[in-house]
Design a protein around this motif. Structure first.
Motif, PDB file in Angstrom:
ATOM      1  N   SER B  40      66.708  28.304 -55.846  1.00  0.00           N
ATOM      2  CA  SER B  40      67.446  27.875 -54.651  1.00  0.00           C
ATOM      3  C   SER B  40      68.849  28.444 -54.733  1.00  0.00           C
ATOM      4  O   SER B  40      69.464  28.426 -55.805  1.00  0.00           O
ATOM      5  CB  SER B  40      67.522  26.348 -54.594  1.00  0.00           C
ATOM      6  OG  SER B  40      66.232  25.823 -54.573  1.00  0.00           O
ATOM      7  N   SER B  45      67.033  33.580 -48.506  1.00  0.00           N
ATOM      8  CA  SER B  45      67.094  33.389 -47.049  1.00  0.00           C
ATOM      9  C   SER B  45      68.153  34.279 -46.417  1.00  0.00           C
ATOM     10  O   SER B  45      67.975  34.752 -45.294  1.00  0.00           O
ATOM     11  CB  SER B  45      67.402  31.926 -46.721  1.00  0.00           C
ATOM     12  OG  SER B  45      66.403  31.112 -47.269  1.00  0.00           O
ATOM     13  N   GLN B  89      62.480  27.419 -42.352  1.00  0.00           N
ATOM     14  CA  GLN B  89      62.136  26.456 -43.407  1.00  0.00           C
ATOM     15  C   GLN B  89      61.771  25.087 -42.828  1.00  0.00           C
ATOM     16  O   GLN B  89      60.810  24.468 -43.231  1.00  0.00           O
ATOM     17  CB  GLN B  89      63.314  26.330 -44.375  1.00  0.00           C
ATOM     18  CG  GLN B  89      63.027  25.426 -45.545  1.00  0.00           C
ATOM     19  CD  GLN B  89      64.108  25.513 -46.616  1.00  0.00           C
ATOM     20  OE1 GLN B  89      65.033  26.320 -46.529  1.00  0.00           O
ATOM     21  NE2 GLN B  89      63.999  24.689 -47.623  1.00  0.00           N
ATOM     22  N   ASN B  90      62.582  24.620 -41.863  1.00  0.00           N
ATOM     23  CA  ASN B  90      62.291  23.299 -41.279  1.00  0.00           C
ATOM     24  C   ASN B  90      61.630  23.443 -39.915  1.00  0.00           C
ATOM     25  O   ASN B  90      61.781  22.587 -39.058  1.00  0.00           O
ATOM     26  CB  ASN B  90      63.579  22.490 -41.155  1.00  0.00           C
ATOM     27  CG  ASN B  90      64.198  22.226 -42.504  1.00  0.00           C
ATOM     28  OD1 ASN B  90      63.522  21.791 -43.425  1.00  0.00           O
ATOM     29  ND2 ASN B  90      65.470  22.555 -42.652  1.00  0.00           N
ATOM     30  N   LYS B 149      55.076  23.191 -39.164  1.00  0.00           N
ATOM     31  CA  LYS B 149      55.096  24.564 -39.692  1.00  0.00           C
ATOM     32  C   LYS B 149      54.118  25.428 -38.913  1.00  0.00           C
ATOM     33  O   LYS B 149      54.407  26.566 -38.568  1.00  0.00           O
ATOM     34  CB  LYS B 149      54.696  24.566 -41.168  1.00  0.00           C
ATOM     35  CG  LYS B 149      55.673  23.864 -42.057  1.00  0.00           C
ATOM     36  CD  LYS B 149      56.603  24.829 -42.753  1.00  0.00           C
ATOM     37  CE  LYS B 149      57.495  24.023 -43.667  1.00  0.00           C
ATOM     38  NZ  LYS B 149      58.538  24.738 -44.292  1.00  0.00           N
ATOM     39  N   TYR B 166      58.695  34.525 -43.314  1.00  0.00           N
ATOM     40  CA  TYR B 166      58.456  33.098 -43.578  1.00  0.00           C
ATOM     41  C   TYR B 166      59.519  32.607 -44.549  1.00  0.00           C
ATOM     42  O   TYR B 166      59.587  33.090 -45.680  1.00  0.00           O
ATOM     43  CB  TYR B 166      57.087  32.880 -44.210  1.00  0.00           C
ATOM     44  CG  TYR B 166      55.912  33.337 -43.373  1.00  0.00           C
ATOM     45  CD1 TYR B 166      55.315  32.485 -42.453  1.00  0.00           C
ATOM     46  CD2 TYR B 166      55.389  34.616 -43.528  1.00  0.00           C
ATOM     47  CE1 TYR B 166      54.225  32.895 -41.701  1.00  0.00           C
ATOM     48  CE2 TYR B 166      54.297  35.032 -42.782  1.00  0.00           C
ATOM     49  CZ  TYR B 166      53.721  34.175 -41.871  1.00  0.00           C
ATOM     50  OH  TYR B 166      52.644  34.589 -41.138  1.00  0.00           O
ATOM     51  N   ASP B 167      60.339  31.657 -44.105  1.00  0.00           N
ATOM     52  CA  ASP B 167      61.368  31.099 -44.984  1.00  0.00           C
ATOM     53  C   ASP B 167      60.843  29.801 -45.584  1.00  0.00           C
ATOM     54  O   ASP B 167      60.710  28.796 -44.884  1.00  0.00           O
ATOM     55  CB  ASP B 167      62.654  30.858 -44.175  1.00  0.00           C
ATOM     56  CG  ASP B 167      63.846  30.550 -45.066  1.00  0.00           C
ATOM     57  OD1 ASP B 167      63.685  30.585 -46.303  1.00  0.00           O
ATOM     58  OD2 ASP B 167      64.930  30.280 -44.536  1.00  0.00           O
ATOM     59  N   GLU B 168      60.551  29.818 -46.863  1.00  0.00           N
ATOM     60  CA  GLU B 168      60.033  28.645 -47.595  1.00  0.00           C
ATOM     61  C   GLU B 168      58.917  27.954 -46.808  1.00  0.00           C
ATOM     62  O   GLU B 168      59.054  26.780 -46.430  1.00  0.00           O
ATOM     63  CB  GLU B 168      61.160  27.636 -47.872  1.00  0.00           C
ATOM     64  CG  GLU B 168      62.348  28.184 -48.632  1.00  0.00           C
ATOM     65  CD  GLU B 168      62.119  28.275 -50.133  1.00  0.00           C
ATOM     66  OE1 GLU B 168      60.981  28.030 -50.573  1.00  0.00           O
ATOM     67  OE2 GLU B 168      63.065  28.631 -50.843  1.00  0.00           O
ATOM     68  N   ALA B 171      57.736  24.565 -48.464  1.00  0.00           N
ATOM     69  CA  ALA B 171      58.713  23.603 -48.990  1.00  0.00           C
ATOM     70  C   ALA B 171      58.487  22.219 -48.392  1.00  0.00           C
ATOM     71  O   ALA B 171      58.325  22.076 -47.183  1.00  0.00           O
ATOM     72  CB  ALA B 171      60.122  24.077 -48.686  1.00  0.00           C
ATOM     73  N   THR B 200      59.971  32.249 -50.991  1.00  0.00           N
ATOM     74  CA  THR B 200      59.490  30.991 -51.574  1.00  0.00           C
ATOM     75  C   THR B 200      59.950  30.849 -53.030  1.00  0.00           C
ATOM     76  O   THR B 200      60.407  31.817 -53.643  1.00  0.00           O
ATOM     77  CB  THR B 200      57.946  30.909 -51.500  1.00  0.00           C
ATOM     78  OG1 THR B 200      57.513  29.626 -51.921  1.00  0.00           O
ATOM     79  CG2 THR B 200      57.274  31.973 -52.359  1.00  0.00           C
TER      80      THR B 200
END
Lengths: 264, 250
Positions: B40, B45, B89-90, B149, B166-168, B171, B200
């Motif tokens: 992290s 990102s 990510q979210n 997602k 694809y960002d995480e 997660a 990831t």
């Protein structure tokens, strides 16, 4: 000596922050005026925001306007009755409501309700990357989120102000009718005789300015909120405080200008 | 000779005194799934945000589909962005809109002359392909993390991108949903012929979805290659420890 040396950077940091903030706010306002004239115009979203701002504020504004009308009338009556001048009540109320109280009360309520809502909404979109998502899908988020909301507040606040004026005068009429037994026709004839076009024009122009301020401050604070939920709360809160502060300053400035015009 | 869709050379990015990317070199080939692994805050990102023009590099070159991203004007950048799908990510679903409105949003703004029926058909087709046809009228707040997602991926696919970022993607999800998302990433590549970069720190996701792995540590790629190449013969202790502390079961 050592203490003094410690203090200096803090002060310069604060001054730096103040001027950086000022420059960033100025460039935000300039960007609004640049984007507002460029297509696409997102009219559907503008109407949606106008509906939200207008309709959702109605209950609170109706209640507040009505109470302001009654309370102001009841508070003014004893002073006027000392001089046997209670017949001046409609004139006094209409001047006070149209010139100052209507725009100010509406703008302050809208700043509390809409300013915080805009700040929190855009702030939360920022921290959850929804604004970035718009940008990467080739949509201009500034135009979709900021321009539409600022236009909506700018055009809806004058409408709400006129509505507040009407409701406040109705409240005042009920009080005057109950105590002085004045008919509605007489009341409103006196109301309209006391106010001039300058009063109405300045009230509308002032409301446009207030509406713009509420929208742009809410959007600016939301758009520049820092990461996290705390930042969203802070954005909402500072949107209200800053908008209210600017509204009072603008009220003062417009009053000076209108008084100068009246003297001419 | 394989066609390069992304070419990164000597990319540097700092935030204040913090050097996040210290001269990064990487290529993505057409049809490939490339996984970027790292701790992290290692700048993974940041790398893909520079790719879509959300951030600007300090130095170096980032070419996407042959175009230098930092040199593009707004119009050209937006045209390039239409060829890149970005799964956040979210999920970044617009929470004041329904799933249908979320998916319509990029489509109606970027593709002209579509009838209402065509839009609906396209949305239904994509929701079908991510396995959520029933969610069309739901609000994002009514969806689970995994569903969000999937909808986020479907929304990016609506413009038929050539590259997926694809960002995480896994997660915060449970292992079964993670596996579903991993399968979806592979399915998207096969069904829509995309090239992908998967950011990831989940090694299971990396192993299942990646043709190549790139490990980003201290602002530079310490290892690039197949999963076995990167981890079986890891020279760098930190790359090795990255493997040792992950549970692989696939």
């Amino acid at each position: 000596m050592a203490e003094e040396a410690d203090r200096k950077p803090v002060l310069s940091k604060k001054i730096d922050k103040f001027f950086t903030g000022l420059a960033s706010a100025w460039s935000f306002v300039r960007r609004f005026f640049k984007e507002v004239f460029l297509p696409p115009y997102e009219l559907k979203e503008v109407f949606h925001q106008c509906y939200r701002i207008g309709v959702e504020s109605l209950p609170l504004i109706s209640l507040t306007g009505f109470i302001v009308g009654i309370v102001f009338t009841n508070q003014s009556r004893p002073s006027l009755s000392e001089f046997g001048a209670t017949s001046w009540l409609p004139s006094l109320i209409s001047i006070a409501v149209v010139r100052a109280m209507g725009p100010l009360v509406t703008a302050l309520i809208a700043a509390g309700k809409m300013g915080s809502s805009i700040g929190a909404e855009i702030g939360s979109m920022k921290v959850t990357e929804q604004i970035d998502a718009m940008e990467v899908s080739a949509t201009n988020p500034f135009k979709f989120l900021v321009v539409t909301r600022v236009l909506a507040t700018t055009f809806m606040i004058p409408v709400l102000v006129m509505y507040t004026d009407f409701v406040a005068l109705m409240g005042s009429f009920l009080s005057v009718n109950a105590n002085e037994n004045v008919s509605m026709t007489t009341f409103f004839v006196e109301v309209f005789e006391s106010i001039s076009f300058l009063d109405i024009n300045s009230s509308v122009l002032k409301s446009l300015l207030f509406g713009f301020t509420i929208g742009i401050v809410g959007c600016y604070k939301g758009y520049n909120s820092s990461k996290g939920t705390e930042g969203v709360g802070r954005a909402a809160n500072s949107a209200v405080v800053m908008a209210m502060f600017l509204i009072f300053i603008e009220e003062l400035l417009v009053l000076q200008i209108v008084n100068a015009i009246r003297m001419m | 000779m394989e066609e390069k869709v992304v070419e990164i050379a000597g990319l540097k990015k700092s935030f204040g005194d913090l050097d996040v990317l210290k001269g990064v070199d990487l290529d993505l080939y057409k049809g490939e799934n490339l996984v970027v692994l790292g701790k992290s805050g290692s700048g993974k990102s940041v790398l893909i945000k520079i790719m879509v023009g959300l951030l600007k590099q300090d130095e170096g070159s980032m070419k996407v589909l042959g175009q230098e991203v930092s040199k593009l004007g707004t119009k050209a950048l937006n045209e390039l962005r239409l060829k890149i799908g970005f799964s956040f990510q979210n999920s970044a679903l617009y929470d004041s809109m329904t799933v249908r409105e979320n998916m319509e949003f990029p489509l109606v703004r970027n593709v002209k002359n579509l009838t209402r029926g065509e839009i609906t058909r396209k949305i239904e087709e994509l929701l079908d392909s991510v396995g959520l046809p029933q969610s069309i009228n739901q609000m994002p707040s009514e969806l689970s993390g995994g569903q969000k997602k999937r909808i986020g991926v479907a929304r990016t696919l609506i413009l038929n991108p050539e590259i997926m970022l694809y960002d995480e993607p896994t997660a915060g999800l449970d292992p079964i949903t993670c596996m579903d998302i991993n399968n979806l990433i592979n399915q998207v590549r096969e069904q829509y012929n995309t090239s992908s970069i998967v950011i990831t720190h989940d090694l299971t996701c990396a192993k299942v979805t990646g043709d190549r792995q790139a490990v980003l540590l201290d602002g530079q790629f310490k290892a690039i290659g197949s999963f076995e190449d990167v981890f079986a013969h890891a020279q760098d202790g930190r790359v090795k420890s990255f493997y040792d502390y992950n549970f692989i079961d696939s």
